[in-house]
Design an enzyme around this catalytic site. Structure first.
Site, PDB file in Angstrom:
ATOM      1  N   TYR A  37       0.828  -1.216   0.000  1.00  0.00           N
ATOM      2  CA  TYR A  37       0.000   0.000   0.000  1.00  0.00           C
ATOM      3  C   TYR A  37       0.858   1.260   0.000  1.00  0.00           C
ATOM      4  CZ  TYR A  37      -3.362   3.479   1.691  1.00  0.00           C
ATOM      5  OH  TYR A  37      -4.148   4.607   1.833  1.00  0.00           O
ATOM      6  N   GLN A  38       1.857   1.316   0.937  1.00  0.00           N
ATOM      7  CA  GLN A  38       2.646   2.553   1.068  1.00  0.00           C
ATOM      8  C   GLN A  38       3.462   2.829  -0.200  1.00  0.00           C
ATOM      9  OE1 GLN A  38       1.657   3.677   3.950  1.00  0.00           O
ATOM     10  NE2 GLN A  38       2.043   2.233   5.631  1.00  0.00           N
TER      11      GLN A  38
ATOM     12  N   ASP B 235       0.882   7.122  10.276  1.00  0.00           N
ATOM     13  CA  ASP B 235       1.797   6.041  10.656  1.00  0.00           C
ATOM     14  C   ASP B 235       3.207   6.288  10.118  1.00  0.00           C
ATOM     15  OD1 ASP B 235      -0.308   4.803   8.380  1.00  0.00           O
ATOM     16  OD2 ASP B 235       1.825   4.760   7.852  1.00  0.00           O
TER      17      ASP B 235
ATOM     18  N   ASP C 197      -6.692  19.081  10.829  1.00  0.00           N
ATOM     19  CA  ASP C 197      -7.641  18.577   9.840  1.00  0.00           C
ATOM     20  C   ASP C 197      -7.149  18.906   8.431  1.00  0.00           C
ATOM     21  OD1 ASP C 197     -11.242  19.134   9.360  1.00  0.00           O
ATOM     22  OD2 ASP C 197      -9.711  18.175   8.106  1.00  0.00           O
TER      23      ASP C 197
ATOM     24  N   ASP D  13      -3.663   9.762   2.112  1.00  0.00           N
ATOM     25  CA  ASP D  13      -3.604   8.425   2.711  1.00  0.00           C
ATOM     26  C   ASP D  13      -4.647   8.350   3.826  1.00  0.00           C
ATOM     27  OD1 ASP D  13      -1.120   6.682   4.743  1.00  0.00           O
ATOM     28  OD2 ASP D  13      -2.982   6.015   3.767  1.00  0.00           O
TER      29      ASP D  13
HETATM   30  N1  LIG Z   1     -11.474  -0.968   0.807  1.00  0.00           N
HETATM   31  C1  LIG Z   1     -11.873  -1.664   1.988  1.00  0.00           C
HETATM   32  C2  LIG Z   1     -11.518  -0.893   3.237  1.00  0.00           C
HETATM   33  C3  LIG Z   1     -10.032  -0.709   3.382  1.00  0.00           C
HETATM   34  N2  LIG Z   1      -9.753   0.061   4.568  1.00  0.00           N
HETATM   35  C4  LIG Z   1      -8.438   0.607   4.673  1.00  0.00           C
HETATM   36  C5  LIG Z   1      -8.372   1.544   5.849  1.00  0.00           C
HETATM   37  C6  LIG Z   1      -6.980   2.125   5.995  1.00  0.00           C
HETATM   38  C7  LIG Z   1      -6.572   2.877   4.770  1.00  0.00           C
HETATM   39  N3  LIG Z   1      -5.312   3.557   4.936  1.00  0.00           N
HETATM   40  C8  LIG Z   1      -4.239   2.806   5.494  1.00  0.00           C
HETATM   41  C9  LIG Z   1      -3.192   3.712   6.146  1.00  0.00           C
HETATM   42  C10 LIG Z   1      -1.806   3.159   5.856  1.00  0.00           C
HETATM   43  N4  LIG Z   1      -0.847   4.243   5.748  1.00  0.00           N
HETATM   44  C11 LIG Z   1      -6.621   1.953   3.573  1.00  0.00           C
HETATM   45  C12 LIG Z   1      -7.983   1.316   3.403  1.00  0.00           C
END
Ligand SMILES: NCCCN[C@H]1CC[C@H](NCCCN)CC1
Length: 290
Positions: free
Chosen positions: A62-63, A87, A138, A157
């Site tokens: 993800y990152q 994070d 915010d 993010d």
């Molecule tokens: N698409 C289904 C829900 C996924 N939820 C996650 C909640 C956290 C979000 N940021 C993660 C933060 C990491 N830096 C990504 C989607």
């Protein structure tokens, strides 16, 4: 002792579960419940209001993707804003780009920053970079106050559109992002799952097409511990020098990092960059509808 199941009305009728070895932290900030647990097979896990934010084992996917999809699409990114991402993982990835001169991060919940620094040092390492300036507040207000054309890139993010991050999925916020970007600047936002949220994505795409007059693309990647195992991103550019998100102009390779404290890229590469924009037909017909 037992299992953590991620049950939410945002993914009705299904739940991903992780085997819990030990609960390491439980707290309540001004905005949300914060929990950290040691899982049996995914390392430590950060949970906000019952929703998995990251695990040590798969956070790289993800990152790295939310950061390098936008930053590798423009030449010489210098000034970047991260909204959310308390994070520190996105900061760690932004810092790999040698052209970067300044990184602002605006995170609403200080507890997320503190908990990440205590329990996820390999993620919070991003805060060690001298180019980083942390603003606790915010993101909506921060963007409203940002001078026009301040940033080459904005990375949103966020958590999901239920709770503190709700406004980060709405048109006024996208308009303030467009204003804060330079001509040909880029934004990348967390944009949910094509398996779970096609309607949310449809609305986000429609708003982005109205607000961002450059290109508007949707990319996706695999994150095993997010519901449905995939997560997507909106990649948009403002009017100005054309941005072709599918062909990275500013390559970053596996060993391109500025300090030895962060290891090599574990997930992102230029092939997976281009592949991320290839969509299954049910999503393509909604997202690319002319
Ligand atoms: N698409 C289904 C829900 C996924 N939820 C996650 C909640 C956290 C979000 N940021 C993660 C933060 C990491 N830096 C990504 C989607």
């Amino acid at each position: 002792p037992g299992w953590f199941s991620e049950i939410s009305p945002m993914w009705p009728g299904e739940a991903h579960s992780l085997k819990v070895e030990k609960i390491l932290f439980q707290g309540k900030s001004d905005y949300q419940n914060v929990m950290v647990f040691q899982s049996a097979t995914y390392g430590k896990v950060l949970v906000l209001d019952g929703v998995i934010q990251l695990t040590e084992r798969d956070e790289c996917a993800y990152q790295e993707m939310i950061t390098h999809l936008p930053l590798c699409s423009i030449p010489n990114p210098k000034k970047v804003l991260v909204v959310g991402g308390g994070d520190g993982g996105v900061l760690r990835e932004v810092a790999r780009h040698s052209s970067i001169e300044h990184i602002d991060i605006c995170e609403i919940d200080k507890m997320v920053v503190d908990v990440s620094k205590e329990f996820f040092p390999d993620v919070a390492v991003g805060y060690d970079d001298p180019r980083v300036k942390l603003h606790i507040g915010d993101g909506v207000a921060f963007l409203k106050a940002a001078p026009e054309g301040s940033y080459d890139a904005v990375i949103v993010d966020s958590s999901d559109p239920i709770g503190p991050a709700q406004e980060l999925f709405e048109k006024p916020f996208f308009e303030s992002v467009a204003k804060a970007l330079r001509p040909g600047g880029v934004v990348c936002t967390q944009a949910e799952s094509i398996w779970l949220h096609m309607h949310i994505i449809e609305d986000i795409v429609a708003n982005c097409r109205q607000v961002f007059k450059g290109s508007v693309n949707y990319a996706w990647t695999t994150v095993p511990t997010y519901p449905s195992g995939v997560i997507g991103f909106m990649l948009c550019s403002t009017e100005g020098p054309a941005v072709d998100f599918k062909n990275p102009v500013n390559p970053i390779d596996a060993n391109d990092n500025q300090s030895k404290s962060v290891g090599p890229l574990k997930f992102y590469n230029k092939e997976i960059h281009s592949a991320a924009f290839c969509l299954p037909s049910f999503a393509k017909k909604v997202i690319e509808a002319k």
